[in-house]
Design a protein around this motif. Structure first.
Motif, mmCIF file in Angstrom:
data_model
loop_
_atom_site.group_PDB
_atom_site.id
_atom_site.type_symbol
_atom_site.label_atom_id
_atom_site.label_comp_id
_atom_site.label_asym_id
_atom_site.label_seq_id
_atom_site.Cartn_x
_atom_site.Cartn_y
_atom_site.Cartn_z
ATOM 1 N N LYS A 24 10.215 -5.406 6.140
ATOM 2 C CA LYS A 24 10.150 -4.724 4.845
ATOM 3 C C LYS A 24 8.999 -5.287 4.035
ATOM 4 O O LYS A 24 8.755 -6.494 4.047
ATOM 5 C CB LYS A 24 11.464 -4.901 4.092
ATOM 6 C CG LYS A 24 12.647 -4.312 4.833
ATOM 7 C CD LYS A 24 13.947 -4.574 4.119
ATOM 8 C CE LYS A 24 15.100 -3.985 4.910
ATOM 9 N NZ LYS A 24 16.390 -4.299 4.313
ATOM 10 N N VAL A 25 8.314 -4.394 3.329
ATOM 11 C CA VAL A 25 7.155 -4.784 2.541
ATOM 12 C C VAL A 25 7.244 -4.131 1.171
ATOM 13 O O VAL A 25 7.621 -2.970 1.044
ATOM 14 C CB VAL A 25 5.844 -4.344 3.234
ATOM 15 C CG1 VAL A 25 4.634 -4.778 2.433
ATOM 16 C CG2 VAL A 25 5.775 -4.891 4.645
ATOM 17 N N SER A 57 -0.503 5.396 2.120
ATOM 18 C CA SER A 57 0.487 5.110 3.154
ATOM 19 C C SER A 57 0.340 3.665 3.592
ATOM 20 O O SER A 57 -0.718 3.048 3.423
ATOM 21 C CB SER A 57 0.360 6.064 4.347
ATOM 22 O OG SER A 57 -0.807 5.815 5.074
ATOM 23 N N PHE A 58 1.435 3.177 4.155
ATOM 24 C CA PHE A 58 1.459 1.791 4.606
ATOM 25 C C PHE A 58 2.193 1.755 5.934
ATOM 26 O O PHE A 58 3.236 2.378 6.079
ATOM 27 C CB PHE A 58 2.176 0.901 3.581
ATOM 28 C CG PHE A 58 1.992 -0.547 3.854
ATOM 29 C CD1 PHE A 58 0.896 -1.219 3.372
ATOM 30 C CD2 PHE A 58 2.909 -1.235 4.631
ATOM 31 C CE1 PHE A 58 0.708 -2.555 3.642
ATOM 32 C CE2 PHE A 58 2.728 -2.573 4.913
ATOM 33 C CZ PHE A 58 1.629 -3.240 4.416
ATOM 34 N N GLY A 59 1.632 1.021 6.889
ATOM 35 C CA GLY A 59 2.242 0.978 8.211
ATOM 36 C C GLY A 59 2.255 -0.404 8.807
ATOM 37 O O GLY A 59 1.569 -1.320 8.342
ATOM 38 N N VAL A 60 3.047 -0.531 9.859
ATOM 39 C CA VAL A 60 3.155 -1.779 10.613
ATOM 40 C C VAL A 60 3.022 -1.447 12.092
ATOM 41 O O VAL A 60 3.589 -0.458 12.571
ATOM 42 C CB VAL A 60 4.505 -2.477 10.343
ATOM 43 C CG1 VAL A 60 4.745 -3.619 11.312
ATOM 44 C CG2 VAL A 60 4.560 -2.981 8.919
ATOM 45 N N LYS A 61 2.263 -2.288 12.781
ATOM 46 C CA LYS A 61 2.140 -2.176 14.232
ATOM 47 C C LYS A 61 2.484 -3.534 14.829
ATOM 48 O O LYS A 61 1.925 -4.553 14.425
ATOM 49 C CB LYS A 61 0.724 -1.772 14.631
ATOM 50 C CG LYS A 61 0.542 -1.603 16.125
ATOM 51 C CD LYS A 61 -0.878 -1.140 16.436
ATOM 52 C CE LYS A 61 -1.080 -0.916 17.903
ATOM 53 N NZ LYS A 61 -2.459 -0.455 18.189
ATOM 54 N N ASN A 64 -1.337 -1.517 8.509
ATOM 55 C CA ASN A 64 -2.263 -0.390 8.440
ATOM 56 C C ASN A 64 -2.098 0.227 7.057
ATOM 57 O O ASN A 64 -1.019 0.718 6.726
ATOM 58 C CB ASN A 64 -1.949 0.641 9.523
ATOM 59 C CG ASN A 64 -2.089 0.060 10.908
ATOM 60 O OD1 ASN A 64 -3.080 -0.584 11.215
ATOM 61 N ND2 ASN A 64 -1.085 0.252 11.742
ATOM 62 N N VAL A 65 -3.162 0.175 6.262
ATOM 63 C CA VAL A 65 -3.110 0.662 4.884
ATOM 64 C C VAL A 65 -4.083 1.820 4.728
ATOM 65 O O VAL A 65 -5.250 1.716 5.105
ATOM 66 C CB VAL A 65 -3.500 -0.449 3.887
ATOM 67 C CG1 VAL A 65 -3.355 0.034 2.453
ATOM 68 C CG2 VAL A 65 -2.693 -1.707 4.118
ATOM 69 N N ARG A 66 -3.600 2.917 4.191
ATOM 70 C CA ARG A 66 -4.479 4.033 3.808
ATOM 71 C C ARG A 66 -4.549 4.030 2.287
ATOM 72 O O ARG A 66 -3.518 4.071 1.609
ATOM 73 C CB ARG A 66 -3.947 5.369 4.308
ATOM 74 C CG ARG A 66 -4.806 6.537 3.800
ATOM 75 C CD ARG A 66 -4.530 7.799 4.519
ATOM 76 N NE ARG A 66 -5.126 7.655 5.853
ATOM 77 C CZ ARG A 66 -4.809 8.413 6.888
ATOM 78 N NH1 ARG A 66 -3.911 9.354 6.758
ATOM 79 N NH2 ARG A 66 -5.391 8.226 8.050
ATOM 80 N N ASP A 106 4.690 1.307 15.962
ATOM 81 C CA ASP A 106 3.434 1.676 15.318
ATOM 82 C C ASP A 106 3.762 2.851 14.408
ATOM 83 O O ASP A 106 3.685 4.000 14.814
ATOM 84 C CB ASP A 106 2.377 2.046 16.357
ATOM 85 C CG ASP A 106 1.003 2.277 15.734
ATOM 86 O OD1 ASP A 106 0.861 2.115 14.504
ATOM 87 O OD2 ASP A 106 0.074 2.622 16.481
ATOM 88 N N GLU A 107 4.157 2.539 13.183
ATOM 89 C CA GLU A 107 4.625 3.569 12.250
ATOM 90 C C GLU A 107 3.937 3.449 10.909
ATOM 91 O O GLU A 107 3.589 2.356 10.477
ATOM 92 C CB GLU A 107 6.138 3.458 12.036
ATOM 93 C CG GLU A 107 6.957 3.842 13.232
ATOM 94 C CD GLU A 107 8.449 3.824 12.940
ATOM 95 O OE1 GLU A 107 8.857 3.699 11.762
ATOM 96 O OE2 GLU A 107 9.214 3.911 13.900
ATOM 97 N N GLN A 108 3.777 4.583 10.264
ATOM 98 C CA GLN A 108 3.243 4.684 8.918
ATOM 99 C C GLN A 108 4.321 5.274 8.019
ATOM 100 O O GLN A 108 5.086 6.120 8.450
ATOM 101 C CB GLN A 108 2.025 5.608 8.879
ATOM 102 C CG GLN A 108 0.811 5.109 9.578
ATOM 103 C CD GLN A 108 0.092 4.036 8.805
ATOM 104 O OE1 GLN A 108 -0.075 2.958 9.326
ATOM 105 N NE2 GLN A 108 -0.319 4.294 7.597
ATOM 106 N N SER A 109 4.334 4.841 6.786
ATOM 107 C CA SER A 109 5.237 5.401 5.793
ATOM 108 C C SER A 109 4.398 5.895 4.618
ATOM 109 O O SER A 109 3.626 5.123 4.037
ATOM 110 C CB SER A 109 6.237 4.332 5.334
ATOM 111 O OG SER A 109 7.161 4.876 4.432
#
Length: 161
Positions: free
Chosen positions: A135-136, A150-154, A62-64, A28-31
């Protein structure tokens, strides 16, 4: 008395926080996207380990984003790779960030920032244990796409699994 009450509240909050931790979460990380400009050639990458090949996994984005994002949608291309770098899966996907009719942001937010959680795969299986990468990249074909912060994947196993 006030110190004792405060201590009890802090300890109760800590206990609730620890009890709510989900051991089924793989990642569960955001970049953060530098300066809110997602460059066309920039990949957001996440690495994770799979130890259980019998389980199914749920994957979500997860998109901010900011309300000044210039489109109602976001096209992405993802790459799921194994530890050797072999691409196991790749697809172009569309995420809807704003209601097409009203223009209202979708998701949770306050002011001009919103977070949108988008389920992508509900029944993903992995054929072998080991390290994987997800990868996205943005596929809006703008050299610098503004408004994505930010963009994340869980990735998680369902509770009943």
């Amino acid at each position: 008395m006030l110190k004792t009450t405060s201590y009890i509240l802090v300890m109760a909050s800590l206990a609730l926080t620890m009890a709510s931790c989900n051991g089924n979460i793989v990642i569960d990380e955001q970049s953060d996207i530098q300066e809110g400009l997602w460059h066309l050639d920039s990949l957001v990458a996440f690495e994770f380990d799979i130890e259980d090949t019998a389980s199914i996994y749920q994957i979500q984005y997860n998109v901010r984003y900011a309300v000044n994002y210039p489109y109602y949608n976001l096209f992405l291309k993802y790459y799921l790779e194994d530890s050797t770098g072999e691409i196991l899966s790749s697809e172009l996907q569309e995420l809807i960030l704003f209601d097409k009719k009203t223009g209202e942001p979708i998701g949770e937010g306050l002011g001009d920032l919103f977070d949108r959680t988008v389920p992508i795969f509900k029944d993903q299986k992995f054929s072998s244990t080991g390290q994987y990468s997800f990868k996205v990249k943005q596929f809006m074909r703008m050299e610098q796409l503004p408004g994505i912060l930010s963009f994340g994947v869980k990735i998680e196993k369902p509770e009943d699994d």
